[in-house]
Design an enzyme around this catalytic site. Structure first.
Site, PDB file in Angstrom:
ATOM      1  N   LYS A  11       0.308   0.436  15.008  1.00  0.00           N
ATOM      2  CA  LYS A  11       1.711   0.131  15.653  1.00  0.00           C
ATOM      3  C   LYS A  11       2.143  -0.977  16.253  1.00  0.00           C
ATOM      4  O   LYS A  11       3.304  -1.439  16.580  1.00  0.00           O
ATOM      5  CB  LYS A  11       2.311   1.406  16.306  1.00  0.00           C
ATOM      6  CG  LYS A  11       2.226   2.582  15.208  1.00  0.00           C
ATOM      7  CD  LYS A  11       3.371   2.491  14.372  1.00  0.00           C
ATOM      8  CE  LYS A  11       3.309   3.512  13.246  1.00  0.00           C
ATOM      9  NZ  LYS A  11       3.872   2.974  12.065  1.00  0.00           N
TER      10      LYS A  11
ATOM     11  N   PRO B 219      -4.999   1.153  18.609  1.00  0.00           N
ATOM     12  CA  PRO B 219      -4.932   0.412  17.281  1.00  0.00           C
ATOM     13  C   PRO B 219      -4.837   1.385  16.210  1.00  0.00           C
ATOM     14  O   PRO B 219      -4.381   1.087  14.749  1.00  0.00           O
ATOM     15  CB  PRO B 219      -6.109  -0.707  16.970  1.00  0.00           C
ATOM     16  CG  PRO B 219      -7.027  -0.031  18.051  1.00  0.00           C
ATOM     17  CD  PRO B 219      -6.537   0.649  19.118  1.00  0.00           C
TER      18      PRO B 219
ATOM     19  N   HIS C 150       1.047  -1.147  -0.029  1.00  0.00           N
ATOM     20  CA  HIS C 150      -0.050  -0.048   0.113  1.00  0.00           C
ATOM     21  C   HIS C 150       0.788   1.225   0.028  1.00  0.00           C
ATOM     22  O   HIS C 150       1.546   1.412   0.960  1.00  0.00           O
ATOM     23  CB  HIS C 150      -1.043  -0.001   1.203  1.00  0.00           C
ATOM     24  CG  HIS C 150      -2.337  -0.942   1.002  1.00  0.00           C
ATOM     25  ND1 HIS C 150      -3.326  -0.798   1.608  1.00  0.00           N
ATOM     26  CD2 HIS C 150      -2.195  -1.916   0.336  1.00  0.00           C
ATOM     27  CE1 HIS C 150      -4.181  -1.587   1.252  1.00  0.00           C
ATOM     28  NE2 HIS C 150      -3.634  -2.267   0.544  1.00  0.00           N
TER      29      HIS C 150
ATOM     30  N   TYR D 182      -9.539   5.702   7.029  1.00  0.00           N
ATOM     31  CA  TYR D 182     -10.067   6.223   8.199  1.00  0.00           C
ATOM     32  C   TYR D 182     -10.671   7.344   8.341  1.00  0.00           C
ATOM     33  O   TYR D 182     -10.416   8.352   7.686  1.00  0.00           O
ATOM     34  CB  TYR D 182      -8.316   6.770   8.855  1.00  0.00           C
ATOM     35  CG  TYR D 182      -7.364   5.613   9.236  1.00  0.00           C
ATOM     36  CD1 TYR D 182      -7.418   4.811  10.768  1.00  0.00           C
ATOM     37  CD2 TYR D 182      -6.609   5.405   8.148  1.00  0.00           C
ATOM     38  CE1 TYR D 182      -6.198   4.063  10.592  1.00  0.00           C
ATOM     39  CE2 TYR D 182      -5.621   4.409   8.353  1.00  0.00           C
ATOM     40  CZ  TYR D 182      -5.583   3.616   9.681  1.00  0.00           C
ATOM     41  OH  TYR D 182      -4.435   2.683   9.935  1.00  0.00           O
TER      42      TYR D 182
ATOM     43  N   TYR E 144       3.474   6.983   9.763  1.00  0.00           N
ATOM     44  CA  TYR E 144       2.641   5.497   9.344  1.00  0.00           C
ATOM     45  C   TYR E 144       3.591   4.376   8.760  1.00  0.00           C
ATOM     46  O   TYR E 144       3.438   3.466   9.229  1.00  0.00           O
ATOM     47  CB  TYR E 144       1.447   5.864   8.515  1.00  0.00           C
ATOM     48  CG  TYR E 144       0.436   4.931   8.423  1.00  0.00           C
ATOM     49  CD1 TYR E 144      -0.755   5.158   8.981  1.00  0.00           C
ATOM     50  CD2 TYR E 144       0.647   3.906   7.493  1.00  0.00           C
ATOM     51  CE1 TYR E 144      -1.851   4.227   8.943  1.00  0.00           C
ATOM     52  CE2 TYR E 144      -0.500   2.872   7.464  1.00  0.00           C
ATOM     53  CZ  TYR E 144      -1.630   3.047   8.274  1.00  0.00           C
ATOM     54  OH  TYR E 144      -2.447   2.358   8.088  1.00  0.00           O
TER      55      TYR E 144
HETATM   56  C1  PHB Z   1      -6.610  -3.799  10.714  1.00  0.00           C
HETATM   57  O1  PHB Z   1      -6.511  -4.248   9.624  1.00  0.00           O
HETATM   58  O2  PHB Z   1      -7.057  -4.722  11.657  1.00  0.00           O
HETATM   59  C2  PHB Z   1      -6.050  -2.534  11.252  1.00  0.00           C
HETATM   60  C3  PHB Z   1      -5.770  -1.739  10.031  1.00  0.00           C
HETATM   61  C4  PHB Z   1      -5.041  -0.502  10.574  1.00  0.00           C
HETATM   62  C5  PHB Z   1      -5.246  -0.072  11.797  1.00  0.00           C
HETATM   63  C6  PHB Z   1      -5.684  -0.904  12.722  1.00  0.00           C
HETATM   64  C7  PHB Z   1      -6.261  -2.068  12.424  1.00  0.00           C
HETATM   65  O3  PHB Z   1      -4.896   1.337  12.098  1.00  0.00           O
END
Ligand code: PHB
Ligand code: APR
Length: 390
Positions: A296, A292, A72, A200, A384
Site C-alpha cells: 500500500k 509492505p 493481475h 503470499y 487489495y
Molecule cells: C514487491 O513486488 O516488491 C511487493 C509486492 C507485493 C507486496 C510487497 C512487495 O505485498
C-alpha cells in the site's frame, strides 16, 4: 529563486506532485538531497491500484505503465501445503497492475526533464522556515553556497527520515507507531516468476512472498529476524529457505539466479497527525509508513499528492482555501483504512515469536475461514485492489 510550491524530496511523492502541479499550471521546484541514480537504486514494491494508474495518467506519465504493466486479476494465498486463489475480478470487478516503483520514478523523472522543470539534486543541509508565516522558504547548500527558495507553500515529500516532519515543534504532531518483531529479506533476480500471480505464504518457518516486476524479473521475500544481517545470506541460502516455505509444486517452479539486489527492510506501521501545518504539507512516507504486506505504501503516497494537487489547484484557480483546510482529514481517512489492512494482512501471514502455537492455530483458522467465505474473501480483495478515494 522563487516558486509557487517548493517540494522537498524527489521520491515518487515529490515527483508525482510536481507532475500534477505542472499539468494544473502551478509552478514547483523539487529539492532532493541525493542524486538521481541513488533514488532510482532503491527497490520498493510494485503493485499499483487503479486509482494510482489513473493519477499517473492524469500526470501525463501513463504511457509505459499501460504498455508494460501486467494486469493481475487475483492473488494466491499459500498455507497447509496448498494454494488458494483470491479472485479480485470475480469478487470486486477490479484488478491491480504490476509495475515497479523504480519504473514509476523513472517515468516521472523523464517527464520532468522533458518539460524542462527544475529539480535540484545533491542539495545538502536542506532546511525549511516560516511555513506558519507569510514567507515560507527552503534553504540548502549546493556547490559550497547556501541557496534560498522562496515559495507560497512547502510540500514535505521527503520520506520517513526527512527534514520536514522533524522541523515541527514538539507537541505539534501526534505519532502512532507499531514496530514488528521481524523484517523482510528481499532478492531481485532476472529469472522468470515461479507463478502467474503473486503468492503470499504463511509457513511455520515464517512468511514468504513470490512477486515479480516483469515476465523475466522476479522479486522474492522471506520473513527474517529483526537483527538479521544481509551478509549472513548467500544467494543459495536464500533460495533454499524460500523454497522450504512454499508449497512443493510452487517451490519446484522457482527459477534461481544471481541476486541483482538483496536487502533487509524492517516492518513498521506509523501515522503522524495532522498532515498540514499552516503552509507546510506532509505527504507519502514523510507522514505514514505501512508494513509492505499488501503493497500500500506507493498507493497511499500517490493518493496524498493527488489530494494535495486538488487542494492547491483550488487555491490558485478559485482562490479557495477549502481544499487546503480539508487536506489532512481527507488523506487520513484513507490512510487509516490502509494502515488497518496492512497491519491485518501482516498479522495474518507472519510468524510472531511471542504468540506461539496458539497464535499459529488462530491464523490457520482465519485463513480457512478467509478462503471458504465469500464475504471474507471480498473484504481482502476490495482492500487489495484499493478502496475508493472518498
Ligand atoms: C514487491 O513486488 O516488491 C511487493 C509486492 C507485493 C507486496 C510487497 C512487495 O505485498
Ligand atoms: N532534503 C531533501 N530531500 C530529502 C531529505 C532532505 N532533508 N530527506 C529525504 N529526502 C529525500 C530522499 O532522499 C528521497 O529521495 O526524499 C525522498 C523521499 O522519497 P521516499 O522515501 O521514496 O518517499 P515517498 O516519495 O513518500 O515515497 C513513498 O516509497 O517507501 C516507499 O512504500 C513507500 O512506496 C512508498 C513510497
Amino acid at each position: 529563486m522563487r516558486t509557487q510550491v517548493a517540494i522537498v524530496g524527489a521520491g515518487p511523492s515529490g515527483l508525482l506532485l510536481g507532475a500534477l502541479l505542472h499539468r494544473a499550471g502551478i509552478d514547483a521546484v523539487v529539492i532532493e538531497q541525493r542524486g538521481a541514480d541513488y533514488v532510482l537504486g532503491r527497490i520498493r514494491a510494485g503493485i499499483l491500484e487503479q486509482t494510482t494508474v489513473d493519477l499517473l495518467e492524469r500526470a501525463g506519465v501513463g504511457r509505459r505503465v499501460h504498455a508494460e504493466g501486467l494486469r493481475h486479476d487475483g492473488t494466491e494465498l499459500a498455507f497447509g501445503g496448498a494454494l488458494h486463489r483470491i479472485d479480485f475480478q470475480a469478487l470486486t470487478g477490479r484488478h491491480v497492475t504490476v509495475y515497479g516503483q523504480t519504473e514509476v520514478t523513472r517515468d516521472l523523472m523523464a517527464a520532468r526533464a522533458e518539460a524542462g522543470l527544475v529539480t535540484v539534486y545533491d542539495a545538502a543541509d536542506v532546511a525549511i522556515a516560516d511555513w506558519d508565516g507569510g514567507a515560507p522558504k527552503v534553504t540548502y547548500m549546493l556547490d559550497g553556497r547556501r541557496h534560498q527558495l522562496d515559495c507560497d507553500f512547502i510540500a514535505g515529500c521527503d520520506g520517513f527520515h526527512g527534514v520536514c516532519r522533524a522541523s515541527l515543534p514538539a507537541g505539534a504532531i501526534t505519532a502512532y507507531e507499531k514496530v514488528y518483531p521481524f523484517g523482510w529479506l528481499g532478492v531481485l533476480a532476472d529469472v522468470p516468476p515461479a507463478t502467474e500471480e503473486l503468492v503470499y505464504a504463511n509457513h511455520e518457518r515464517g512468511f514468504a512472498l513470490c512477486s515479480q516486476r516483469s515476465r523475466t524479473r522476479s522479486r522474492y521475500y522471506i520473513q527474517c529476524p529483526s537483527d538479521d544481517r544481509v551478509e549472513r545470506w548467500s544467494d543459495d541460502a536464500f533460495w533454499d529457505e524460500l523454497r522450504r516455505r512454499l508449497p512443493e509444486h510452487v517451490a519446484d517452479h522457482v527459477v534461481t539466479g544471481p541476486a541483482l539486489e538483496k536487502s533487509i527492510a524492517p516492518l513498521r506501521s506509523f501515522v503522524a497527525e495532522p498532515m498540514r501545518f499552516g503552509r507546510l504539507f506532509l505527504a507519502g512516507d514523510a507522514a505514514h509508513i505501512v508494513p509492505p504486506t499488501g503493497a500500500k505504501g506507493l498507493n497511499l503516497a500517490a493518493s496524498d499528492v493527488g489530494f494535495l494537487a486538488d487542494a492547491l489547484g483550488e487555491f490558485y484557480g478559485e482562490r479557495s482555501d477549502a481544499g487546503i483546510a480539508h487536506y489532512s482529514q481527507r488523506c487520513l481517512a484513507r490512510i487509516w483504512k490502509a494502515e488497518r489492512f496492512s497491519w491485518w494482512f501482516t498479522s495474518l501471514m507472519h510468524r510472531f515469536p511471542e504468540t506461539g502455537e496458539f497464535g499459529a492455530r488462530m491464523q490457520r483458522a482465519e485463513l480457512d475461514y478467509l478462503v471458504g467465505s465469500q464475504a471474507a474473501s471480498t473484504a481482502l480483495a476490495e482492500n487489495y485492489v484499493g478502496l475508493s478515494l472518498d
